[in-house]
Design an enzyme around this catalytic site. Sequence first.
Site, PDB file in Angstrom:
ATOM      1  N   LYS A 170       0.855  -1.190   0.000  1.00 57.42           N
ATOM      2  CA  LYS A 170       0.000   0.000   0.000  1.00 57.42           C
ATOM      3  C   LYS A 170       0.885   1.232   0.000  1.00 57.42           C
ATOM      4  O   LYS A 170       1.753   1.383   0.860  1.00 57.42           O
ATOM      5  CB  LYS A 170      -0.901  -0.004   1.238  1.00 57.42           C
ATOM      6  CG  LYS A 170      -1.722   1.264   1.404  1.00 57.42           C
ATOM      7  CD  LYS A 170      -2.453   1.254   2.734  1.00 57.42           C
ATOM      8  CE  LYS A 170      -3.110   2.607   3.003  1.00 57.42           C
ATOM      9  NZ  LYS A 170      -3.752   2.646   4.327  1.00 57.42           N
ATOM     10  N   VAL A 215     -14.662 -15.606  29.597  1.00 52.55           N
ATOM     11  CA  VAL A 215     -14.682 -14.912  30.884  1.00 52.55           C
ATOM     12  C   VAL A 215     -16.123 -14.613  31.268  1.00 52.55           C
ATOM     13  O   VAL A 215     -16.848 -13.921  30.557  1.00 52.55           O
ATOM     14  CB  VAL A 215     -13.864 -13.607  30.824  1.00 52.55           C
ATOM     15  CG1 VAL A 215     -13.973 -12.853  32.158  1.00 52.55           C
ATOM     16  CG2 VAL A 215     -12.397 -13.913  30.502  1.00 52.55           C
ATOM     17  N   ILE A 236      -5.308  -0.579  13.337  1.00 51.60           N
ATOM     18  CA  ILE A 236      -4.158  -1.384  13.744  1.00 51.60           C
ATOM     19  C   ILE A 236      -3.016  -0.480  14.201  1.00 51.60           C
ATOM     20  O   ILE A 236      -2.286  -0.813  15.145  1.00 51.60           O
ATOM     21  CB  ILE A 236      -3.727  -2.322  12.610  1.00 51.60           C
ATOM     22  CG1 ILE A 236      -4.830  -3.353  12.330  1.00 51.60           C
ATOM     23  CG2 ILE A 236      -2.422  -3.043  12.957  1.00 51.60           C
ATOM     24  CD1 ILE A 236      -4.524  -4.292  11.173  1.00 51.60           C
TER      25      ILE A 236
END
Length: 517
Positions: free
Chosen positions: A79, A201, A364
């Site tokens: 990219k 959890v 990210i």
Amino acid sequence: MTPHSITSIVIVGGGTAGWLSAAYLNRALGSSVRITVVESASVGRVGVGESTVPTMVSTLAFLGIDERAFMRRCNATFKAAIKYVNWATGGSGERVDEFYHPFFDRPELLAQPYGVMHFPFVGEGFSSADIWAAGGERREPRFDRVCSAIPAVSDALAFAPERLPGSQTLQYAYHIDASLFADMLAEVAIERGVERRIDHVLSVELDERGFVGSLVTKSGAKLTADLFIDCSGFRGLLINGALDEPFESDAKYLPCDAAVALPAASAPERDGIFPYTMATALSAGWSWRVPLFHRLGCGYVYSSDHLDASAAEQELRDLLGPAAGEDANHLRMRIGRCRRSWVNNCVAIGLSSCFLEPLESTAIFFVEYQLAQLVNMFPSRRFAPARLHRYNETINDMYDHLRDFIVMHYCTTSRGDTAFWRRIRDDMPIPDSLATTLEEYRVGVMPQDRLRFRLFRSRSYAAILSGMGVYPEYGPPILDHAPTAPGAALLADVAERTAALLQQLPTHYEYVRKLHE
């Protein structure tokens, strides 16, 4: 190691955020800290962040992951930019409504050759954005093409991240399959000693100080640790649920709160692979197209106040045509951030901490940035408040910077062809910090924060704003006194470099195909 040293970490949640956290902290801390990832088999991955920014190149190097192996495993391509289509006018008007936000070379390597003086204590001097703003007529060619060879290279579907004669290495990032990337990170982390527990959890127990004491799981286990990392996504299981830390919404600035993702078929042998992410403005938001080696990753980020899920999916399918895949993944998004991402002995990383729509591929990146800051501010079991405060201040500062940059794409539009765009154009407020930036830009003060790290600097602002048809009235007045006029030399240098790259670069498809063989 001291009696106060952290010796155990539990990460709640897998996916990209959880496994990148595990691999990163394992690399930074080594075997001195036991790291456990608790990953629920019943919680799916969001997986919308298939596009990255150049920091990922350094992150992979830090993790010791070979780039070629990474690209093959994650069906990755390179990219070099983001291409924006129909953002300024919706395609109306005489000017073609598209522009690029390219990745730029390092600023200190661009300012000097044009006769522009560097002054003591100024730092990097003046960038090409300052030179462009001082050049008088700025409308054609657009700034993205004045300052960078990447738009022409992208048009030609050519790219290779190699050092070329007479130039430095082109900056680049990756397009990746996020699920495959998470799987690869998990394998790397587990091979290096991270423990993986497939469990769910059920509840969180706090101790007398209000710290996370233990996690009670479906299997009946009670997990304890010195430090807990919340990678549970939008649920914010620890940070918002157990610790009751408020989530501060930015929906008033960014109204897109939903998305639909679709894979799409591609024919790279016939059509090539474009070396950029495409962001196309639609009736109630925008679509992304991310070119992977074996397919396209596509989606539509939209406002649920203006479009329902079925209509959004149909609009995306109409855009993609017969290439659109069968299975659509519908998502609801919370836009904003936790007031504090680090509370007591719990640090929220990724979507549990904050989220901005992925218009500039920052999801990210923010995980990378949070992990780097956590390592910088890594605690002992004292959990000194000043350390937590500095971390939270730094994270919130970066979030605000990224939020303002994304809001800027919207607030500068002149579109009014749908109810969504009329609301954006006429009614949406903007943050005071962005209003200040836009006023500074108008009088030739390019965004340039030399005191703190910024992902987007002056040339990125100039690329977006000029692409949207917003121009400074004049450049830095000191450049009027420069010993030589810089503009002509800048244009000539970029044109020469562009011609050389177009002559030498292989097609992006051919280069990537060889990496995948």
